[in-house]
Structure formats: structure tokens, C-alpha cells
Design a protein around this motif. Structure first.
Motif, short mmCIF file in Angstrom:
data_model
loop_
_atom_site.label_atom_id
_atom_site.label_comp_id
_atom_site.label_asym_id
_atom_site.label_seq_id
_atom_site.Cartn_x
_atom_site.Cartn_y
_atom_site.Cartn_z
N ARG A 20 81.19 52.62 9.11
CA ARG A 20 82.16 52.66 10.19
C ARG A 20 82.11 53.95 11.00
N THR A 21 81.51 55.01 10.48
CA THR A 21 81.37 56.24 11.27
C THR A 21 80.48 56.01 12.48
N LEU A 23 80.74 53.38 14.49
CA LEU A 23 81.40 52.56 15.48
C LEU A 23 81.69 53.34 16.76
N GLY A 24 82.19 54.56 16.62
CA GLY A 24 82.50 55.36 17.80
C GLY A 24 81.26 55.69 18.63
N PRO A 398 90.74 58.32 22.42
CA PRO A 398 90.93 58.12 20.97
C PRO A 398 90.24 56.88 20.43
N TYR A 399 90.05 55.87 21.26
CA TYR A 399 89.42 54.63 20.81
C TYR A 399 87.89 54.74 20.82
N GLN A 401 86.52 57.48 19.95
CA GLN A 401 86.30 58.24 18.72
C GLN A 401 86.47 57.36 17.50
N ASP A 402 87.47 56.49 17.52
CA ASP A 402 87.76 55.63 16.37
C ASP A 402 88.12 54.23 16.88
N PRO A 403 87.11 53.37 17.10
CA PRO A 403 87.39 52.05 17.65
C PRO A 403 88.37 51.23 16.82
N GLN A 404 88.44 51.46 15.52
CA GLN A 404 89.37 50.68 14.70
C GLN A 404 90.83 50.99 14.99
N SER A 405 91.09 52.08 15.71
CA SER A 405 92.47 52.40 16.05
C SER A 405 93.04 51.45 17.10
N THR A 409 99.07 49.34 13.71
CA THR A 409 99.23 50.17 12.51
C THR A 409 99.29 49.28 11.27
#
Length: 412
Positions: A20-21, A23-24, A398-399, A401-405, A409
Motif C-alpha cells: 500500500r505504500t 498507492l500514493g 492528502p489523498y 499521499q494516502d489514497p486510502q484516506s 473513518t
């Protein structure tokens, strides 16, 4: 990721960890058009085809990209699946404050804006009421859309400090210096109704409009492929500038770098709103062009549109040359200090470049330490509504950087 962190910066990178690292970095490559196929993504990430396939499949499952089920052929080797931004995917609200109005739009990934809405300033332009108008305009677009909204960002025509987000020298609206604009905007965004599909909590951010326009041009326009991009622009009033170095905005120690509008180009020139005379701000903006031509703009029409028409008027050529000379002096000083490999001009400056390209290049070369042998390409901006596109970049940060965000929540 801050606005200064550019996805897909030039240069090779070490092979990242699997999983998952990736993904961004993968989403950033698709977002900036650097990975149009899964094959290109495989090479850019320096991973196996299977890993690139798994990463693209997860981004597709998140609703961020689409993977063409029919591989693209026509070349040597095994055909590769096309990667695209999902046209039905989530959006953010991008807003921009001008000296005489508000622009707001929904924006997907890939620098894709839905048609912007342009609104007049409210009667009261104190920070709270003006920021409330911006937040409510963006929320109205989000409620009316079938696409899920993930955040909001605002481009401001004044310096914004980092990391605290205060507005300095907000002279167009007479805001007190140090107005906590990021906090105030966040509060108004929080109170606005973005509809049942909006992400909760709903993030927001603010930054200087010239910085955001430079980010948009570097990722999606005339600055793509350059390492050091200097953007200089004149919108409705005043002049802004920004520098992108190796894919990242150079904002200085507190977000206040590249206030190029207050570079002096004529000590005996027109009075600037900062109190000095002959700033680039007051010598090369729309009002300066009208003053040089001895004409008065129509107060009932947008000033920038009128100035762009005047720049193309053959009868105003002397005025254009006067303003171009001042612009060239300012650009030459910036080139001597910053040594960019590309200059992008937008707003009225784009029209001045079109009206007198050789004159502008000559003035810069003559006043540059390296002369004509060190001529820097001066090119027109390509991104329409670059301030809004840049604001969207800020909201998407932010997405990227971390698409899963993008998940609610607690989502999986």
C-alpha cells in the motif's frame, strides 16, 4: 503532503516497498499524466508487472482511476492496459478570491475542473463574512453533485504564512495583517452543508494564488518537464510570482517567498498599494496598462478582460511596449537571482508576451547577467483557471499521499 510537495517529481527513485505504500506514488503518476498505461506505471515505480497490476486495481477499487479492460496495442511487446482518472470519481471544491469577485468549482483528479461559477464579492468583505460566502458557494456545488466531495481549498490574492495559515498584507480587502485565514475558513467550511456524500471530517486549506497557479502549471501545463519553473502573473490587480524547484514549491521559511510584485522596476513610477513607487505590482498590472495608454476602463466590466483586449489593440502598442519593458526589467532581475530554466507568464502578462514576444525576450536578455547566451524560455501559461486548478491540487494533497484516506473513518 503540503502544497509544496510535488507528485511525480523528475528523476529516478529507489524501488519502493511493495504494497500500500505504492498507492500514493502510483496515483500521483496517473494524476499528472506520467503513467498513461500500466506498463509505464511498472517502469516508473520500478516494480514487477504483477505489483503494478495490484496497485492499479486497488486504486480502481477506491474509485480513483479506471483500468481499461482492453489493453492498448499497436507497438512492440505485450499490449498494456490504459490508466485514466475515473470521471465519476470523487471531487474537491476549489475556490479563488479575486479583488473583485469569487470563483468556485468542483475538481476531480488530473487537473479536471467542472465549469466554474463566478460570483460578485458580498457587500461586506470582512474576513468572516467573505470566507463564509466562499465556503457556502463551494458547499452548494457539492450538494448539487452526484460525486462524493472530499475537501475544500482556497486560493488567496495575498501572502499566507506557513504553517499557521495567517494572511499578511491582504490589501485588496483591508483585512488586518495576521488574520487567521486558515482557521476562519476551516470553521466556515465545517459549518457549511456539503451534502450527505461528503467526507466527514471535511478538510480544508488555503494558500497564495500565485503559488497554486505555479503548482498547476508545473503538474498540468506549461511547466511540465522543467526543473526550475518561475511563474509571474497579473490577474485583476497586482502581480504575483512563484517558483517550483524539482517539483516542489519554494515558499521560504514561512510561506512568504517570491513576492515579486514588490520588486522595484521604476523608482519614479506609479504608487503601489504597499506605499512604494514603481513596483512590478503597479507597473505591469491591468491598471498600469490603462494608465500607460491614457485610457479609463469601464467600471462595470471585469478589469482583466478589458486589459487583455487593450493589449491586443494595435493603437495601444506604445503602451504595451512601455509595460513590456517594465516587465522585462523585473523578469531579468528574477532570472539573475533564481536562474530558472523556464518562465511561465499568465494573466495579463500572457497577453503582453503575445503582443511583443521578441521585445520582452530582448529586454530580459539585455539585462540578464548571462545575456543572450543564457536566454531563458519565456512561455505562455496553458492551464485555464490555474488558480482554481492549483487550489484543487492543495485539496487533493492528502489523498495523493494516502489514497486510502478517501474512505470514511474506519473504512476498509
Amino acid at each position: 503532503m503540503t502544497a509544496a510537495e510535488g507528485p511525480g517529481a523528475p528523476g529516478r527513485r529507489a524501488a519502493p516497498d511493495r504494497g500500500r505504500t505504492l498507492l500514493g506514488p502510483a496515483l500521483a503518476l496517473v494524476h499528472t499524466g506520467q503513467a498513461p498505461t500500466r506498463s509505464v506505471l511498472t517502469g516508473a515505480l520500478e516494480v514487477t508487472r504483477a505489483t503494478a497490476g495490484a496497485v492499479s486495481a486497488e486504486l480502481e477499487a477506491l474509485g480513483l482511476i479506471t483500468v481499461d479492460s482492453s489493453p492498448a496495442g499497436g507497438g512492440r511487446g505485450r499490449p498494456s492496459h490504459r490508466l485514466s482518472i475515473d470521471p465519476a470519481g470523487p471531487v474537491v471544491t476549489a475556490a479563488q478570491l479575486h479583488a473583485d469577485g469569487i470563483s468556485v468549482a468542483l475538481a476531480g483528479l488530473g487537473g479536471q475542473l467542472e465549469p466554474p461559477v463566478h460570483l460578485p464579492l458580498p457587500a461586506a468583505t470582512d474576513p468572516v463574512r467573505l470566507l463564509r460566502a466562499v465556503a457556502e458557494a463551494g458547499a452548494a456545488l457539492a450538494r448539487a453533485s452526484s460525486r462524493r466531495c472530499l475537501g475544500a481549498a482556497l486560493a488567496l490574492p495575498n501572502p499566507v504564512t506557513e504553517p499557521d495559515g495567517t494572511a499578511l498584507a491582504a490589501l485588496q480587502f483591508a483585512w488586518p495583517s495576521g488574520t487567521p485565514v486558515a482557521d476562519l475558513y476551516a470553521e466556515e467550511v465545517r459549518k457549511a452543508d456539503h451534502g450527505p456524500r461528503a467526507l466527514d471530517p471535511f478538510p480544508s486549506a488555503v494558500a497564495n494564488d500565485a503559488n497554486l497557479a505555479a503548482l498547476a502549471e508545473h503538474r498540468h501545463g506549461a511547466g511540465r518537464g522543467a526543473r526550475h519553473v518561475l511563474l509571474v502573473t497579473s490577474g485583476h490587480r497586482g502581480v504575483g510570482g512563484a517558483l517550483v524547484i524539482d517539483g516542489r514549491l519554494h515558499t521560504g521559511s514561512a510561506g512568504l517567498a517570491l513576492e515579486v510584485g514588490h520588486l522595484t522596476v521604476d523608482p519614479q513610477g506609479r504608487r503601489c498599494i504597499c506605499g512604494n513607487r514603481g513596483c512590478l505590482n503597479s507597473e505591469t498590472d491591468p491598471e498600469a496598462l490603462f494608465a500607460a495608454a491614457g485610457r479609463t476602463p469601464d467600471p462595470e466590466r471585469p478589469l482583466l478582460a478589458q486589459a487583455r483586449g487593450l493589449a491586443a489593440d494595435p493603437s495601444a502598442l506604445d503602451a504595451v511596449h512601455h509595460v513590456v519593458d517594465r516587465l522585462g526589467q523585473g523578469l531579468a532581475g528574477l532570472v539573475n537571482i533564481l536562474n530558472p530554466d523556464r518562465i511561465v507568464l499568465s494573466g495579463l502578462h500572457l497577453d503582453l508576451l503575445a503582443a511583443a514576444p521578441e521585445r520582452l525576450a530582448s529586454v530580459v536578455a539585455e539585462r540578464c547577467l548571462w545575456g543572450r547566451s543564457g536566454r531563458v524560455p519565456i512561455v505562455p501559461a496553458e492551464v485555464t483557471h490555474a488558480g482554481l486548478v492549483g487550489a484543487a491540487e492543495l485539496a487533493w494533497a492528502p489523498y495523493l499521499q494516502d489514497p486510502q484516506s478517501v474512505l470514511p473513518t474506519g473504512g476498509a
